[in-house]
Design a protein around this motif. Structure first.
Motif, PDB file in Angstrom:
ATOM      1  N   THR A   9       0.851  -1.188   0.000  1.00 39.30           N
ATOM      2  CA  THR A   9       0.000   0.000   0.000  1.00 39.30           C
ATOM      3  C   THR A   9       0.887   1.239   0.000  1.00 39.30           C
ATOM      4  O   THR A   9       2.056   1.192   0.406  1.00 39.30           O
ATOM      5  CB  THR A   9      -0.897   0.066   1.247  1.00 39.30           C
ATOM      6  OG1 THR A   9      -0.072   0.192   2.399  1.00 39.30           O
ATOM      7  CG2 THR A   9      -1.802  -1.133   1.354  1.00 39.30           C
ATOM      8  N   THR A  24      -2.948   2.870  -9.347  1.00 34.30           N
ATOM      9  CA  THR A  24      -4.311   3.276  -9.022  1.00 34.30           C
ATOM     10  C   THR A  24      -4.836   4.298 -10.021  1.00 34.30           C
ATOM     11  O   THR A  24      -4.068   5.062 -10.597  1.00 34.30           O
ATOM     12  CB  THR A  24      -4.377   3.881  -7.610  1.00 34.30           C
ATOM     13  OG1 THR A  24      -3.431   4.946  -7.512  1.00 34.30           O
ATOM     14  CG2 THR A  24      -4.072   2.834  -6.558  1.00 34.30           C
ATOM     15  N   ASP A  97      -5.583  -0.220  -0.727  1.00 36.80           N
ATOM     16  CA  ASP A  97      -6.251  -1.206   0.126  1.00 36.80           C
ATOM     17  C   ASP A  97      -5.294  -1.926   1.059  1.00 36.80           C
ATOM     18  O   ASP A  97      -4.399  -2.632   0.622  1.00 36.80           O
ATOM     19  CB  ASP A  97      -6.983  -2.240  -0.736  1.00 36.80           C
ATOM     20  CG  ASP A  97      -8.123  -1.625  -1.514  1.00 36.80           C
ATOM     21  OD1 ASP A  97      -8.848  -0.804  -0.917  1.00 36.80           O
ATOM     22  OD2 ASP A  97      -8.275  -1.950  -2.695  1.00 36.80           O
ATOM     23  N   ARG A  98      -5.526  -1.753   2.366  1.00 38.37           N
ATOM     24  CA  ARG A  98      -4.734  -2.449   3.389  1.00 38.37           C
ATOM     25  C   ARG A  98      -5.353  -3.808   3.638  1.00 38.37           C
ATOM     26  O   ARG A  98      -6.429  -3.912   4.209  1.00 38.37           O
ATOM     27  CB  ARG A  98      -4.693  -1.627   4.674  1.00 38.37           C
ATOM     28  CG  ARG A  98      -3.809  -0.408   4.487  1.00 38.37           C
ATOM     29  CD  ARG A  98      -3.297   0.146   5.740  1.00 38.37           C
ATOM     30  NE  ARG A  98      -2.802  -0.867   6.656  1.00 38.37           N
ATOM     31  CZ  ARG A  98      -2.102  -0.584   7.730  1.00 38.37           C
ATOM     32  NH1 ARG A  98      -1.805   0.654   8.003  1.00 38.37           N
ATOM     33  NH2 ARG A  98      -1.703  -1.535   8.539  1.00 38.37           N
ATOM     34  N   LEU A 102      -8.778  -6.095   6.214  1.00 42.16           N
ATOM     35  CA  LEU A 102      -9.897  -6.782   5.588  1.00 42.16           C
ATOM     36  C   LEU A 102      -9.904  -8.228   6.043  1.00 42.16           C
ATOM     37  O   LEU A 102      -8.860  -8.831   6.221  1.00 42.16           O
ATOM     38  CB  LEU A 102      -9.755  -6.723   4.058  1.00 42.16           C
ATOM     39  CG  LEU A 102      -9.676  -5.323   3.451  1.00 42.16           C
ATOM     40  CD1 LEU A 102      -9.285  -5.406   1.981  1.00 42.16           C
ATOM     41  CD2 LEU A 102     -10.986  -4.596   3.611  1.00 42.16           C
ATOM     42  N   ASN A 107     -10.362  -9.914   1.635  1.00 40.31           N
ATOM     43  CA  ASN A 107      -8.997  -9.404   1.732  1.00 40.31           C
ATOM     44  C   ASN A 107      -8.286  -9.512   0.379  1.00 40.31           C
ATOM     45  O   ASN A 107      -7.298 -10.195   0.230  1.00 40.31           O
ATOM     46  CB  ASN A 107      -8.217 -10.122   2.829  1.00 40.31           C
ATOM     47  CG  ASN A 107      -8.136 -11.614   2.601  1.00 40.31           C
ATOM     48  OD1 ASN A 107      -8.999 -12.195   1.969  1.00 40.31           O
ATOM     49  ND2 ASN A 107      -7.096 -12.236   3.113  1.00 40.31           N
ATOM     50  N   CYS A 109      -7.536  -7.129  -3.506  1.00 33.32           N
ATOM     51  CA  CYS A 109      -7.612  -5.903  -4.292  1.00 33.32           C
ATOM     52  C   CYS A 109      -6.982  -6.202  -5.643  1.00 33.32           C
ATOM     53  O   CYS A 109      -6.511  -7.318  -5.878  1.00 33.32           O
ATOM     54  CB  CYS A 109      -6.926  -4.736  -3.587  1.00 33.32           C
ATOM     55  SG  CYS A 109      -5.138  -4.858  -3.563  1.00 33.32           S
TER      56      CYS A 109
END
Length: 146
Positions: A9, A24, A97-98, A102, A107, A109
Motif C-alpha cells: 500500500t 491506481t 487497500d490495506r 480486511l 482481503n 484488491c
C-alpha cells in the motif's frame, strides 16, 4: 531481462522496499514521504472495474483487461519504469487497500489479483510487503465441543 515485482500500500511502503510505482486510477490524496517512479497504466483498473464488488466478477474482468493488454506490453511498461532506477530492487506496485484490515474473503484488491496473474504467466512470485490479513479467529470450544 527479468524484473522483480512486489506489492504494497502507499501507506505501508518505505523506500528500502524498492521502487514505488502507482497502479491506481487516482493519485494519493495525502502527502507521500517518497517520490513515485511512475504509473503502471496497463495494470491500473478502470473506473468501471472499481464499481464491481464481487471478487469473482472483478477478477474475471480484471484478468480480461490484463490479457487484453498482454504480458509483453505490461513487461515492457514495467521494465521502462524500472530502467531509470535500481534494477536489483523490486518495483513495488502500490494501491490504497490495506489487506490486514480486511477479513477473508474480502482481503483482496487489484494488486493481489495482478500478483496471482503475473505468477501464473511468468512463474515469478510477487510478494506482498504490506500487512497480511489474518484468518478469522476460531471461536473457543464450548462445553458441547469437549
Amino acid at each position: 531481462m527479468s524484473i522483480q515485482l512486489a506489492t504494497c500500500t502507499y501507506q505501508e511502503f518505505a523506500p528500502h522496499m524498492g521502487t514505488p510505482v502507482r497502479t491506481t486510477v487516482g493519485h494519493p490524496r495525502f502527502a507521500l514521504s517518497y517520490q513515485l517512479a511512475g504509473h503502471a497504466r496497463l495494470i491500473t483498473p478502470t473506473r468501471e472495474l472499481l464499481k464491481i464488488k464481487a471478487q469473482d466478477a472483478y477478477e474475471f474482468s480484471y484478468r480480461r483487461l490484463l490479457n487484453g493488454n498482454g504480458l509483453d506490453a505490461i513487461r515492457r511498461e514495467l521494465t521502462g519504469i524500472a530502467g531509470a532506477f535500481d534494477l536489483d530492487s523490486p518495483l513495488v506496485l502500490l494501491c490504497f487497500d490495506r489487506l490486514d484490515r480486511l477479513t477473508p474473503p474480502d482481503n483482496w484488491c487489484h494488486r493481489s489479483h495482478f500478483a496471482k496473474w503475473w505468477t501464473e504467466q511468468t512463474g515469478d512470485e510477487v510478494p506482498e510487503l504490506g500487512g497480511q490479513a489474518t484468518a478469522a479467529p476460531t471461536p473457543p470450544p464450548t462445553l458441547f465441543d469437549m
